[in-house]
Design a protein around this motif. Structure first.
Motif, PDB file in Angstrom:
ATOM      1  N   GLU A  57       0.828  -1.160   0.199  1.00 15.28           N
ATOM      2  CA  GLU A  57       0.028  -0.044  -0.031  1.00 15.28           C
ATOM      3  C   GLU A  57       0.904   1.186   0.245  1.00 15.28           C
ATOM      4  O   GLU A  57       0.505   2.220  -0.643  1.00 15.28           O
ATOM      5  CB  GLU A  57      -1.152   0.104   1.258  1.00 15.28           C
ATOM      6  N   LEU A  58       1.842   1.376   0.896  1.00 15.49           N
ATOM      7  CA  LEU A  58       2.942   2.470   0.723  1.00 15.49           C
ATOM      8  C   LEU A  58       3.532   2.626  -0.502  1.00 15.49           C
ATOM      9  O   LEU A  58       3.653   3.714  -1.053  1.00 15.49           O
ATOM     10  CB  LEU A  58       3.911   2.249   2.009  1.00 15.49           C
ATOM     11  N   ALA A  59       3.899   1.368  -1.048  1.00 16.31           N
ATOM     12  CA  ALA A  59       4.588   1.410  -2.283  1.00 16.31           C
ATOM     13  C   ALA A  59       3.714   2.025  -3.499  1.00 16.31           C
ATOM     14  O   ALA A  59       4.029   2.624  -4.525  1.00 16.31           O
ATOM     15  CB  ALA A  59       5.231   0.155  -2.595  1.00 16.31           C
ATOM     16  N   LYS A  64       1.614   6.538  -7.260  1.00 12.58           N
ATOM     17  CA  LYS A  64       0.548   7.107  -7.598  1.00 12.58           C
ATOM     18  C   LYS A  64       0.432   8.673  -7.077  1.00 12.58           C
ATOM     19  O   LYS A  64      -0.078   9.613  -7.204  1.00 12.58           O
ATOM     20  CB  LYS A  64      -0.877   6.863  -6.787  1.00 12.58           C
ATOM     21  N   GLY A  65       1.690   9.059  -6.389  1.00 13.06           N
ATOM     22  CA  GLY A  65       2.053  10.224  -6.179  1.00 13.06           C
ATOM     23  C   GLY A  65       1.315  10.771  -4.914  1.00 13.06           C
ATOM     24  O   GLY A  65       1.384  12.065  -4.733  1.00 13.06           O
ATOM     25  N   VAL A  66       0.881  10.070  -4.139  1.00  9.55           N
ATOM     26  CA  VAL A  66       0.170  10.324  -2.920  1.00  9.55           C
ATOM     27  C   VAL A  66       1.306  10.576  -1.701  1.00  9.55           C
ATOM     28  O   VAL A  66       1.125  11.565  -0.871  1.00  9.55           O
ATOM     29  CB  VAL A  66      -1.045   9.432  -2.364  1.00  9.55           C
ATOM     30  N   LEU A  67       2.360   9.892  -1.894  1.00 13.49           N
ATOM     31  CA  LEU A  67       3.292   9.866  -0.843  1.00 13.49           C
ATOM     32  C   LEU A  67       4.747  10.314  -1.412  1.00 13.49           C
ATOM     33  O   LEU A  67       4.858   9.643  -2.557  1.00 13.49           O
ATOM     34  CB  LEU A  67       3.542   8.505   0.024  1.00 13.49           C
ATOM     35  N   HIS A  68       5.660  10.756  -1.059  1.00 13.89           N
ATOM     36  CA  HIS A  68       6.899  10.805  -1.350  1.00 13.89           C
ATOM     37  C   HIS A  68       7.854   9.706  -1.118  1.00 13.89           C
ATOM     38  O   HIS A  68       7.594   8.852  -0.042  1.00 13.89           O
ATOM     39  CB  HIS A  68       7.662  11.930  -0.272  1.00 13.89           C
ATOM     40  N   LYS A  69       8.674   9.100  -2.202  1.00  7.40           N
ATOM     41  CA  LYS A  69       9.521   7.840  -1.784  1.00  7.40           C
ATOM     42  C   LYS A  69      10.017   7.833  -0.535  1.00  7.40           C
ATOM     43  O   LYS A  69       9.861   6.757   0.171  1.00  7.40           O
ATOM     44  CB  LYS A  69      10.451   7.781  -3.042  1.00  7.40           C
ATOM     45  N   ASN A  70      10.527   8.953   0.020  1.00  6.84           N
ATOM     46  CA  ASN A  70      11.578   8.872   1.209  1.00  6.84           C
ATOM     47  C   ASN A  70      10.625   8.705   2.632  1.00  6.84           C
ATOM     48  O   ASN A  70      10.987   7.871   3.263  1.00  6.84           O
ATOM     49  CB  ASN A  70      12.341   9.897   1.440  1.00  6.84           C
ATOM     50  N   THR A  71       9.575   9.251   2.368  1.00  4.75           N
ATOM     51  CA  THR A  71       8.543   9.200   3.330  1.00  4.75           C
ATOM     52  C   THR A  71       7.863   7.826   3.455  1.00  4.75           C
ATOM     53  O   THR A  71       7.988   7.170   4.680  1.00  4.75           O
ATOM     54  CB  THR A  71       7.234  10.103   3.017  1.00  4.75           C
ATOM     55  N   ALA A  72       7.491   7.050   2.500  1.00  2.00           N
ATOM     56  CA  ALA A  72       7.191   5.749   2.276  1.00  2.00           C
ATOM     57  C   ALA A  72       8.145   4.766   3.013  1.00  2.00           C
ATOM     58  O   ALA A  72       8.108   3.793   3.861  1.00  2.00           O
ATOM     59  CB  ALA A  72       6.669   5.228   1.004  1.00  2.00           C
ATOM     60  N   SER A  73       9.406   4.874   2.356  1.00  2.00           N
ATOM     61  CA  SER A  73      10.635   4.140   2.881  1.00  2.00           C
ATOM     62  C   SER A  73      10.987   4.487   4.434  1.00  2.00           C
ATOM     63  O   SER A  73      11.319   3.299   5.113  1.00  2.00           O
ATOM     64  CB  SER A  73      11.874   4.608   2.097  1.00  2.00           C
ATOM     65  N   ARG A  74      10.685   5.705   4.892  1.00  2.00           N
ATOM     66  CA  ARG A  74      10.800   5.696   6.310  1.00  2.00           C
ATOM     67  C   ARG A  74      10.085   4.956   7.195  1.00  2.00           C
ATOM     68  O   ARG A  74      10.250   4.490   8.027  1.00  2.00           O
ATOM     69  CB  ARG A  74      10.860   7.402   6.556  1.00  2.00           C
TER      70      ARG A  74
END
Length: 91
Positions: A57-59, A64-74
């Motif tokens: 879901e985070l990926a 889809k541009g809802v979250l920044h890549k680093n935010t999801a990774s963190r």
């Protein structure tokens, strides 16, 4: 206020994207909450299952541009470490 046909269309599209992104964000937060609740309850198996469910879901939120890549990774990293600590503490 939109004055031209193009700006009216862009306003409609913006509202539609806002609704879709809001639903996606809400869905991601629901999955995150399930992991948090499983960790709080101390149930390692439920926490692992919830973690496996939240990762795609985070990926998807990133693609889809809802979250920044680093935010999801963190978020994934911090949740994974907490779930791992929960598993070792109960074992």
């Amino acid at each position: 206020m939109a004055n031209t046909p193009q700006s009216e269309k862009r306003a409609r599209q913006s509202e539609a994207r806002y609704a879709v992104n809001k639903a996606r964000r809400s869905r991601i937060r629901t999955y995150l909450r399930k992991v948090e609740e499983a960790i709080a309850s101390g149930n390692a198996d439920a926490a692992k299952a919830a973690l496996l469910a939240v990762q795609p879901e985070l990926a998807r939120g990133v693609t889809k541009g809802v979250l920044h890549k680093n935010t999801a990774s963190r978020k994934m990293s911090r949740l994974a470490s907490r779930v791992k600590a929960l598993g070792t503490a109960s074992a």
